[in-house]
Design an enzyme around this catalytic site. Structure first.
Site, PDB file in Angstrom:
ATOM      1  N   LYS A  89      65.602  58.841  45.942  1.00  0.00           N
ATOM      2  CA  LYS A  89      66.850  59.451  46.433  1.00  0.00           C
ATOM      3  C   LYS A  89      66.701  60.131  47.790  1.00  0.00           C
ATOM      4  CE  LYS A  89      69.642  58.979  42.658  1.00  0.00           C
ATOM      5  NZ  LYS A  89      68.908  59.160  41.398  1.00  0.00           N
ATOM      6  N   GLU A 111      77.330  65.258  44.612  1.00  0.00           N
ATOM      7  CA  GLU A 111      77.454  65.277  43.159  1.00  0.00           C
ATOM      8  C   GLU A 111      76.073  64.990  42.592  1.00  0.00           C
ATOM      9  OE1 GLU A 111      77.886  62.507  44.872  1.00  0.00           O
ATOM     10  OE2 GLU A 111      76.439  61.311  43.746  1.00  0.00           O
ATOM     11  N   SER A 377      61.087  53.843  40.411  1.00  0.00           N
ATOM     12  CA  SER A 377      62.014  54.616  41.256  1.00  0.00           C
ATOM     13  C   SER A 377      61.704  56.105  41.295  1.00  0.00           C
ATOM     14  CB  SER A 377      63.448  54.386  40.782  1.00  0.00           C
ATOM     15  OG  SER A 377      63.554  54.662  39.393  1.00  0.00           O
TER      16      SER A 377
HETATM   17  C1  LIG Z   1      69.170  58.426  40.182  1.00  0.00           C
HETATM   18  C2  LIG Z   1      68.013  57.630  39.749  1.00  0.00           C
HETATM   19  C3  LIG Z   1      68.141  56.272  39.384  1.00  0.00           C
HETATM   20  C4  LIG Z   1      69.459  55.559  39.287  1.00  0.00           C
HETATM   21  O1  LIG Z   1      70.147  55.432  40.494  1.00  0.00           O
HETATM   22  P1  LIG Z   1      70.214  54.097  41.329  1.00  0.00           P
HETATM   23  O2  LIG Z   1      71.212  54.428  42.390  1.00  0.00           O
HETATM   24  O3  LIG Z   1      70.686  52.988  40.444  1.00  0.00           O
HETATM   25  O4  LIG Z   1      68.875  53.825  41.883  1.00  0.00           O
HETATM   26  C5  LIG Z   1      66.996  55.562  39.063  1.00  0.00           C
HETATM   27  N1  LIG Z   1      65.780  56.154  39.067  1.00  0.00           N
HETATM   28  C6  LIG Z   1      65.615  57.448  39.392  1.00  0.00           C
HETATM   29  C7  LIG Z   1      64.244  58.033  39.353  1.00  0.00           C
HETATM   30  C8  LIG Z   1      66.721  58.236  39.744  1.00  0.00           C
HETATM   31  O5  LIG Z   1      66.539  59.529  40.061  1.00  0.00           O
END
Ligand SMILES: *Cc1c(COP(=O)(O)O)cnc(C)c1O
Length: 399
Positions: A89, A111, A377
């Protein structure tokens, strides 16, 4: 065929900018300015420097040896979990605050659901000395307390939203309401590839650093700059969009995404909007959304707060409809099992969201020379309470 956004802000039949009259000028100004600003040398230099020295990029592309043995392929993990603040993010938050400054905005709103995007936004607001208000459902404020404390320590005002089910969708509604009241001086930093055009394209471009790095790293490790498979989890779609951006028109590369099945797509406890959603407009964009026949939003459910959203961004709706991407539901128990498996086989505790991508692996049948790149992620620190609560349900003999 291209899967990029068209002149009018659509991806096939998905996307667009369905905003109230009062936001028209603000969104239109953003639409006209974002590409010239983001493509300028000045922006690119600043963005790259912060990604390198502040976020810690490039994130490693790690060859996961034991996982590769288990799944009979060459599995590489793209380590977004190692970024500053613990997830992908931050790439987007940095890019959008630079954009806000270049546009002369004085105030930031955002948000957040689990709090990861809120923390990333509060972080860049501290860095750039800008006032920041983060809208968060009152229920999430309770559930995600450590992230609330982090945001407050960073100087952000966390605003608990008491309407609706008091979760992400309601927080987003409230942020849009604030934006309507202060369209001139306020920049709304959206955390995923959702919202009215040009947001999905802005977020995808900012996250595209992920696939730009994969190209260079694969060339070094494999002698070719593309994998056979790209895999990621999809909530709104930003980490997936970044992972596939530079490969989207390359049909040598297969794309497989995992969305949150919750307790199962055939139960009411799910967030699998690609599987069970129908076309509607949510937060300014035409997407697949979980709704009743008369257009009431159905409350989503997932064990993972970051995937607990009743829609999926327009990019992935289109990729799915055109058959370019496979999107599979992953249930809570499968994601939990995958999290413990990665932890025991590779010593990496992933975020619950990322575990939804890892849980795709047992559903695949790879050839042993297939090169698979899977994006982790985020890291699992924020999910420790959930992991500990469920640790006795894990089948350790299957790991
Ligand atoms: C917010 C988040 C997601 C989901 O959001 P995407 O916009 O689909 O990437 C996935 N993994 C993590 C670690 C997150 O914080």
């Amino acid at each position: 065929m291209t899967y990029q956004v068209d002149e009018d802000g659509f991806y096939g039949q998905f996307g667009g900018a369905y905003v109230p009259e009062i936001l028209y000028n603000t969104v239109e100004t953003l639409r006209q300015s974002y590409r010239p600003i983001m493509e300028s040398e000045e922006f690119q230099a600043e963005f790259r420097e912060l990604l390198r020295d502040y976020v810690g990029r490039p994130s490693p592309l790690y060859y996961a040896k034991r996982m590769s043995q288990k799944y009979g392929c060459k599995l590489y993990l793209k380590r977004e979990d190692l970024n500053h603040t613990g997830a992908h993010k931050i790439n987007n938050a940095i890019g959008q605050i630079l954009l806000a400054r270049k546009m002369g905005k004085k105030r930031i709103i955002a948000e957040t659901g689990a709090g990861q995007h809120g923390v990333a936004t509060a972080t860049v607001c501290a860095l750039m000395d800008m006032p920041c208000r983060v809208y968060m459902g009152a229920l999430d404020v309770e559930r995600q307390h450590p992230n609330v404390e982090r945001m407050r320590m960073l100087g952000a005002e966390v605003f608990p939203v008491e309407t609706g089910n008091k979760t992400l969708k309601d927080a987003t509604n409230e942020a849009i309401r604030d934006w309507c009241q202060h369209p001139a001086d306020t920049f709304y930093i959206i955390g995923s590839t959702v919202g009215p055009h040009p947001y999905p394209d802005i977020v995808a471009r900012l996250q595209s650093v992920i696939s730009a790095e994969i190209k260079v790293q694969l060339q070094q490790k494999e002698g070719r700059d593309y994998p056979d498979y790209l895999m990621a989890c999809v909530g709104g779609g930003s980490n997936a969009a970044g992972t596939i951006f530079h490969y989207i028109d390359d049909d040598r590369v297969r794309i497989v995404l995992g969305e949150a099945g919750g307790m199962g797509v055939d139960t009411p406890m799910t967030a699998a909007s690609i599987q069970i959603g129908t076309i509607g407009i949510l937060h300014g964009s035409r997407i697949k959304v979980m709704q009743t026949e008369d257009g009431q939003i159905i409350e989503p459910y997932s064990i993972s707060a970051g995937l607990d959203y009743p829609g999926t961004g327009p990019i992935h709706c289109n990729l799915y409809e055109k058959g370019r991407a496979q999107v599979l539901p992953v249930n809570d128990d499968e994601a939990l099992q995958a999290a413990f498996e990665l932890t025991r086989l590779e010593g990496i505790i992933p975020a619950l969201e990322s575990s939804h991508a890892l849980a795709l692996l047992p559903k695949m049948s790879f050839g042993k020379d297939d090169v698979v790149v899977l994006t982790v992620s985020g890291r699992g620190d924020k999910d420790m309470a959930t992991y500990l609560k469920h640790k006795d349900e894990i089948r350790y003999d299957a790991i």
